[in-house]
Design an enzyme around this catalytic site. Structure first.
Site, PDB file in Angstrom:
ATOM      1  CB  THR A  69      -0.922  -0.002   1.242  1.00  0.00           C
ATOM      2  OG1 THR A  69      -1.643  -1.220   1.250  1.00  0.00           O
ATOM      3  CG2 THR A  69      -1.881   1.162   1.223  1.00  0.00           C
ATOM      4  CB  ALA A  94      13.355  -5.412  -3.059  1.00  0.00           C
ATOM      5  NE  ARG A 117       9.906 -12.700   0.131  1.00  0.00           N
ATOM      6  CZ  ARG A 117       9.849 -12.649   1.441  1.00  0.00           C
ATOM      7  NH1 ARG A 117       8.703 -12.467   2.050  1.00  0.00           N
ATOM      8  NH2 ARG A 117      10.932 -12.789   2.157  1.00  0.00           N
ATOM      9  CD  GLU A 153       6.883  13.919   9.729  1.00  0.00           C
ATOM     10  OE1 GLU A 153       7.707  14.808   9.913  1.00  0.00           O
ATOM     11  OE2 GLU A 153       5.979  13.659  10.556  1.00  0.00           O
ATOM     12  CB  VAL A 187       4.313   9.482  14.378  1.00  0.00           C
ATOM     13  CG1 VAL A 187       3.268   9.961  15.389  1.00  0.00           C
ATOM     14  CG2 VAL A 187       5.402   8.699  15.075  1.00  0.00           C
ATOM     15  N   GLY A 221      -8.497  -1.016   4.648  1.00  0.00           N
ATOM     16  CA  GLY A 221      -7.059  -1.195   4.467  1.00  0.00           C
ATOM     17  C   GLY A 221      -6.224  -0.366   5.424  1.00  0.00           C
ATOM     18  CD  GLU A 251      -0.541  -1.329  11.916  1.00  0.00           C
ATOM     19  OE1 GLU A 251       0.567  -1.819  11.724  1.00  0.00           O
ATOM     20  OE2 GLU A 251      -0.894  -0.258  11.381  1.00  0.00           O
ATOM     21  CG  ASP A 258      -0.620   1.502  14.994  1.00  0.00           C
ATOM     22  OD1 ASP A 258       0.339   1.304  14.232  1.00  0.00           O
ATOM     23  OD2 ASP A 258      -1.353   2.504  14.906  1.00  0.00           O
ATOM     24  CE  LYS A 293       0.661   4.853  14.018  1.00  0.00           C
ATOM     25  NZ  LYS A 293      -0.745   4.712  13.635  1.00  0.00           N
TER      26      LYS A 293
HETATM   27  N1  HSE Z   1      -3.212   0.791  11.572  1.00  0.00           N
HETATM   28  C1  HSE Z   1      -2.844   2.167  11.593  1.00  0.00           C
HETATM   29  C2  HSE Z   1      -4.103   2.994  11.848  1.00  0.00           C
HETATM   30  C3  HSE Z   1      -2.209   2.546  10.285  1.00  0.00           C
HETATM   31  O1  HSE Z   1      -5.204   2.440  11.825  1.00  0.00           O
HETATM   32  O2  HSE Z   1      -3.975   4.164  12.122  1.00  0.00           O
HETATM   33  C4  HSE Z   1      -1.279   3.706  10.355  1.00  0.00           C
HETATM   34  O3  HSE Z   1      -0.210   3.525  11.211  1.00  0.00           O
END
Ligand code: HSE
Length: 438
Positions: free
Chosen positions: A13, A43, A45, A130, A133, A188, A191, A202, A206
């Site tokens: 993404t 690179a 996959r 950058e 976060v 999307g 995580e 998550d 941050k």
């Molecule tokens: N999973 C994170 C969110 C993505 O929902 O904010 C960005 O770090």
């Protein structure tokens, strides 16, 4: 001047968005950077050629990420693979080969940033992060540069879009948690392991980074208190609103005389605050500096193009600083590395905050007095209280209370004693309250 050669690791993404932005805005970016920026070696996959524009402008595409970091033509490696391994090995190897690194990997920086920055300093290269976060919001730039004059007092941020979407849907549409989570995942934003979003991990990654940048302390993810949103019930959202608050999943870091608070948890915020009205998948970070006062940064915290915006801005920054003396660059953690402080991170028991409490208690004379007595004996002052009428045939009622500031350790004692009362059913629901007054 020759273009800068960039190596790209990962074309998912954010990687795909980075290709699209770097190629689509190439002319404008070169005017800003002072030279062209070319993806010489990438690179991946697997990737979706239909969703990435500008693929034809990439010099070479391989499935071997180590071939990119070892390529002597590459000046800057962009790491967008995510996770700990092999991202850490790739970043350290790129540094070892004298390459600068741009990464969006918050988990990597929060857990291994101290080691990675030390290696980068030794080699005289930059590591820019950058995009790690709050996605497209330039909060790291703001903290490291724009607010450099200030003694930062506190930061409060909505820094996980998935969690914010779930809480917004629960409040506005009365949806249940699992249903809202499933929809958030379909955007999307979530995580790879969605428990990272709902359990606050998550956001804690941050917040760990923000705390270090604000207060000049080493990264200490293991000391960041982390509580998720899965226990928030629809009735708490409704009660909070009646008292004039919205519930947000907040990351808070604050400096006090005793030390630094680093905590992620559901939080009641007065509805009149701008940050309380940041809804859906959007992110916002509120920073209180002593000179500037409160400043608020708002925008998309995830997604291909917003995150690519931050990644490419870092590539431009690194390009501009390629020939500068390494000692004159903006320090990784905002403060000069030999000026980092060992001021302690406080345990949650030592943190002082206000609380929302929901107690399910027998609807009988004296019950409320008992509960108020326990709170009083722990030095906890009640700011507001509400008792709902019992449902038909129910002997128990919810008692909702808001308290003034108190140390969490005292609140823990009070809650244990209240839960031990025969007149109280189940666990006391406790949600912290932050007024975020400027
Ligand atoms: N999973 C994170 C969110 C993505 O929902 O904010 C960005 O770090």
């Amino acid at each position: 001047m020759q273009p800068v050669n960039v190596g790209l690791l990962g074309m998912g993404t954010v990687g795909g968005g980075t290709v699209s932005v770097l190629t689509g805005n190439a002319r404008e970016i070169a005017r800003r950077a002072g030279r062209g920026i070319r993806i010489a070696h990438a690179a991946a996959r697997a990737y979706d050629p239909q969703s990435i524009s500008g693929l034809d402008r990439i010099g070479r595409i391989t499935d071997d990420a180590f071939a990119v970091v070892e390529n002597p033509e590459i000046d800057i490696v962009i790491e967008l693979i995510g996770g700990y391994s092999p991202a850490k090995e790739l970043v350290l190897e790129a540094i070892g080969h004298g390459k600068h690194v741009v990464t969006a990997n918050k988990a990597l920086i929060a857990l291994h940033g101290n080691e990675i920055f030390a290696a980068a300093r030794e080699r005289g290269v930059m590591v820019a992060f950058e995009a790690a976060v709050a996605g497209g919001i330039p909060i790291i730039k703001a903290l490291r540069e724009g607010l450099a004059a200030n003694h930062i007092e506190w930061i409060a941020g909505i820094i996980n879009g998935t969690g914010n979407y779930i809480l917004t849907e629960m409040r506005d549409k009365g949806r249940d948690f699992a249903d809202a989570l499933a929809e958030a995942q379909s955007f999307g934003y979530a995580e790879a392991d969605p428990t990272f979003d709902v359990d606050g991990i998550d956001a804690a990654h941050k917040l760990t980074i923000l705390g270090s940048l604000a207060f000049g302390i080493p990264l200490q993810f293991d000391k960041t208190y982390t509580e998720g949103i899965s226990k928030i019930e629809a009735q708490d959202v409704v009660h909070a609103e009646k008292f004039g608050y919205y519930i947000k999943h907040l990351g808070v870091t604050r400096r006090s005389d005793a030390g630094i608070e680093m905590r992620v948890h559901p939080t009641l915020i007065p509805r009149r605050r701008l940050i309380a009205n940041v809804d859906g998948v959007m992110n916002a970070v509120l920073v209180k500096g002593d000179a500037v006062g409160p400043t608020l940064y708002y925008g998309a915290g995830a997604g291909a193009m917003p995150t690519a915006s931050a990644v490419v801005a870092d590539v431009v920054d690194v390009t501009r600083a390629l020939t500068t003396d390494p000692n004159n660059r903006v320090p990784h953690l905002a403060f000069q590395p030999d000026e980092l402080s060992d001021i302690p991170v406080l345990s949650m028991e030592e943190v002082e905050t206000a609380y929302y409490l929901r107690v399910t208690a027998l609807d009988q004379p004296g019950v409320m007095a008992n509960i108020a007595g326990i709170l009083g004996s722990e030095g906890i002052s009640i700011e507001a209280i509400q008792q709902k009428e019992p449902e038909e045939g129910d002997t128990h009622v919810p008692l909702i209370m808001l308290t003034h500031l108190v140390r969490e350790g005292h609140m823990n004692q009070a809650i244990s004693r209240i839960e031990a009362l025969e007149s109280v059913k189940g666990e006391v629901v406790r949600i912290r309250v932050e007024h975020l007054a400027g």
